[in-house]
Design a protein around this motif. Structure first.
Motif, short mmCIF file in Angstrom:
data_model
loop_
_atom_site.label_atom_id
_atom_site.label_comp_id
_atom_site.label_asym_id
_atom_site.label_seq_id
_atom_site.Cartn_x
_atom_site.Cartn_y
_atom_site.Cartn_z
N ASP A 1 0.84 -1.22 -0.16
CA ASP A 1 0.00 0.13 -0.06
C ASP A 1 0.91 1.46 0.05
OD1 ASP A 1 -2.03 1.99 0.23
OD2 ASP A 1 -2.65 1.18 2.05
N PRO A 2 0.88 1.91 -1.12
CA PRO A 2 1.69 3.29 -1.15
C PRO A 2 1.42 4.28 -0.13
CG PRO A 2 0.27 3.25 -2.89
CD PRO A 2 0.21 1.96 -2.38
N TYR A 3 0.14 4.21 0.13
CA TYR A 3 -0.49 5.19 1.32
C TYR A 3 0.10 4.94 2.59
CZ TYR A 3 -3.64 7.10 -2.14
OH TYR A 3 -4.21 7.74 -3.45
N GLU A 4 0.26 3.50 2.98
CA GLU A 4 0.64 2.95 4.33
C GLU A 4 2.20 3.25 4.28
OE1 GLU A 4 0.91 -1.19 6.69
OE2 GLU A 4 -0.20 -0.78 4.91
N LYS B 1 3.65 15.00 -1.14
CA LYS B 1 4.88 15.61 -1.48
C LYS B 1 5.51 15.82 -0.10
CE LYS B 1 4.00 17.61 -5.82
NZ LYS B 1 4.13 18.80 -6.87
N LYS B 2 4.56 16.35 0.98
CA LYS B 2 5.08 16.65 2.05
C LYS B 2 5.65 15.42 2.84
CE LYS B 2 3.96 19.12 6.41
NZ LYS B 2 2.86 19.78 7.00
N ALA B 3 4.84 14.31 3.03
CA ALA B 3 5.24 13.15 3.37
C ALA B 3 6.56 12.41 2.99
CB ALA B 3 4.23 12.22 3.32
N TYR B 4 6.52 12.55 1.56
CA TYR B 4 7.71 11.82 0.86
C TYR B 4 9.00 12.73 1.34
CZ TYR B 4 11.13 11.32 -2.78
OH TYR B 4 12.43 11.19 -3.48
N HIS C 1 13.76 3.29 -0.97
CA HIS C 1 13.33 2.97 -2.52
C HIS C 1 12.03 2.83 -2.34
CE1 HIS C 1 17.74 2.25 -3.30
NE2 HIS C 1 17.39 2.66 -4.60
N GLU C 2 11.54 2.18 -1.33
CA GLU C 2 9.99 1.97 -1.09
C GLU C 2 9.26 3.22 -1.39
OE1 GLU C 2 9.14 -0.55 2.13
OE2 GLU C 2 9.45 -2.45 1.00
N VAL C 3 9.79 4.34 -0.49
CA VAL C 3 9.33 5.56 -0.41
C VAL C 3 9.14 6.25 -1.79
CG1 VAL C 3 9.65 7.93 0.76
CG2 VAL C 3 9.74 5.99 2.04
N LYS C 4 10.29 6.09 -2.57
CA LYS C 4 10.35 6.58 -3.86
C LYS C 4 9.35 6.00 -4.64
CE LYS C 4 14.50 7.39 -5.70
NZ LYS C 4 15.79 7.27 -6.39
N ASP C 5 9.27 4.63 -4.87
CA ASP C 5 8.43 4.07 -5.70
C ASP C 5 6.89 4.38 -5.28
OD1 ASP C 5 10.43 2.82 -6.97
OD2 ASP C 5 10.25 1.01 -5.65
N ALA C 6 6.68 4.62 -3.68
CA ALA C 6 5.47 5.19 -3.51
C ALA C 6 4.90 6.49 -4.05
CB ALA C 6 5.09 4.88 -1.98
N ARG C 7 5.73 7.31 -4.05
CA ARG C 7 5.53 8.64 -4.42
C ARG C 7 5.41 8.52 -5.94
NH1 ARG C 7 7.79 12.23 -7.54
NH2 ARG C 7 7.81 14.36 -6.98
N SER C 8 6.19 7.83 -6.71
CA SER C 8 6.27 7.66 -8.19
C SER C 8 4.77 7.26 -8.65
CB SER C 8 7.24 6.99 -8.57
OG SER C 8 7.23 6.68 -10.23
#
Length: 378
Positions: A14-17, A31-34, A63-70
């Motif tokens: 889950d990208p939101y999680e 964007k702020k959370a990223y 990398h998971e954070v980057k992929d979730a933002r993407s």
């Protein structure tokens, strides 16, 4: 990223999680959370005391954070993100409905549901020991029992709903019939002779103006195609009787009750004839039966005269003036004149005899001339 999404484009996690935000977060919130997580997890920001395993774990999370933002912000994943959000919303609504059912469910239904889940869970366990076959049969029996209980409850509910609906429909029908009868009790039917009415016609306005002498008028409805009949609805029931009484002997317009009042008026008229006793017609020898026939003939003559004048056939003839209604079995729609009593010679000795006595007298004379003696017992 290919390692972050499946073949169908949906994310594995889950990208939101991952970003620690709600599924309803805006683009600025994403964007702020990223930025906050990227600064915290960036390899250059880590201390030199971390082990290799810890560094690999932090690098993986970065990398998971980057992929979730993407996935949430890049245009390449717009369609997949839209579908993913729809699935999340559907799942959220499903959980909300389950919670609502849980809150409204009775304790008995909850107990039945928990028991069914337990039996199903036990039925899925692998069989072991010598008593596995009997346990499986018992579980199947309990499931069937619960299913039959559910069907019985559904049938009872459907039956109860059908009874409630039938009672509601019956109550509405009774209310409609009651309203109709109440309205008929406030109505009178008018019929008039067009040749004797000033101007030849009546309108709703003219009838309403005339009927206000007896009470407040609620509605006037014209009847038939000849334009000589109408249905008047008064505001109060007490206005009907004065109207009917006022036109009872008029040869211009007649007023009659409608519905139950019409039957009651007929019974009242018959009782009134009985209470009045014999009249002085024909020297005071007119009996009750003769008076009924005479009054019925008078009413018939007035109504027939008005009908014949409306049809342009002139006034009723002398024969119609002496006619009386036919037997009660004759339908009301028949307009043929009655042949009884016939017209007898107007001589002094006949004035003291009733119609039946006159008929018997002239039967004897006629049968005597042709040699037939009538049977006196017939």
């Amino acid at each position: 990223m290919t390692s972050f999404t499946k073949k169908d484009g949906m994310p594995i996690k889950d990208p939101y999680e991952i970003l620690g935000i709600q599924s309803t977060a805006s683009e600025s919130d994403i964007k702020k959370a990223y930025r906050s997580l990227a600064l915290k997890l960036h390899p250059d920001k880590q201390s030199g005391t971390l082990t290799d395993t810890q560094r690999e774990e932090l690098d993986k999370r970065f990398h998971e954070v980057k992929d979730a933002r993407s996935f949430l912000l890049d245009a390449d994943h717009a369609q997949a993100k839209k579908k993913y959000d729809a699935n999340l919303e559907s799942e959220r609504l499903r959980h909300a409905e389950e919670q609502r059912r849980e809150q409204t469910m009775s304790s008995r239904r909850k107990r039945m549901r928990d028991e069914l889940k337990m039996r199903e869970h036990m039925a899925r366990k692998p069989a072991g020991g010598g008593g596995a076959s009997s346990s499986s049969n018992e579980n199947r029996f309990d499931v069937d029992r619960l299913r039959r209980e559910g069907e019985r409850l559904r049938e009872e509910y459907s039956k109860r709903e059908a009874e409630v609906d039938a009672a509601r429909k019956q109550r509405m029908a009774v209310e409609r019939a009651t309203k109709k009868l109440d309205k008929e009790d406030r109505q009178v039917r008018l019929k008039w002779s067009r040749k004797k009415v000033v101007g030849g016609v009546h309108t709703k306005q003219s009838l309403s103006s005339i009927m206000t002498d007896f009470g407040e008028v609620e509605e006037v409805e014209m009847l038939g195609s000849k334009g000589n009949a109408a249905l008047v609805t008064f505001r109060h029931e007490s206005s009907c009787k004065p109207c009917v009484d006022a036109y009872k002997t008029s040869d211009v317009m007649r007023a009659t009750f409608v519905g139950r009042r019409k039957v009651d008026d007929t019974l009242y008229s018959n009782q009134e004839v009985v209470d009045d006793g014999p009249s002085s017609r024909r020297g005071g020898d007119e009996n009750l039966e003769d008076r009924k026939l005479r009054q019925a003939a008078e009413r018939e003559r007035l109504m027939r005269q008005m009908e014949l004048e409306d049809e342009g056939e002139g006034k009723a003839s002398e024969t119609y003036q002496r006619t009386v209604p036919m037997a009660d079995k004759t339908p009301a729609r028949e307009k043929l004149p009655s042949l009884f009593p016939p017209a007898f010679p107007e001589i002094p000795e006949n004035k003291t005899l009733s119609p039946f006595e006159l008929l018997e007298k002239y039967e004897k004379e006629i049968f005597g001339r042709i040699g037939i003696i009538p049977n006196q017992n017939e």
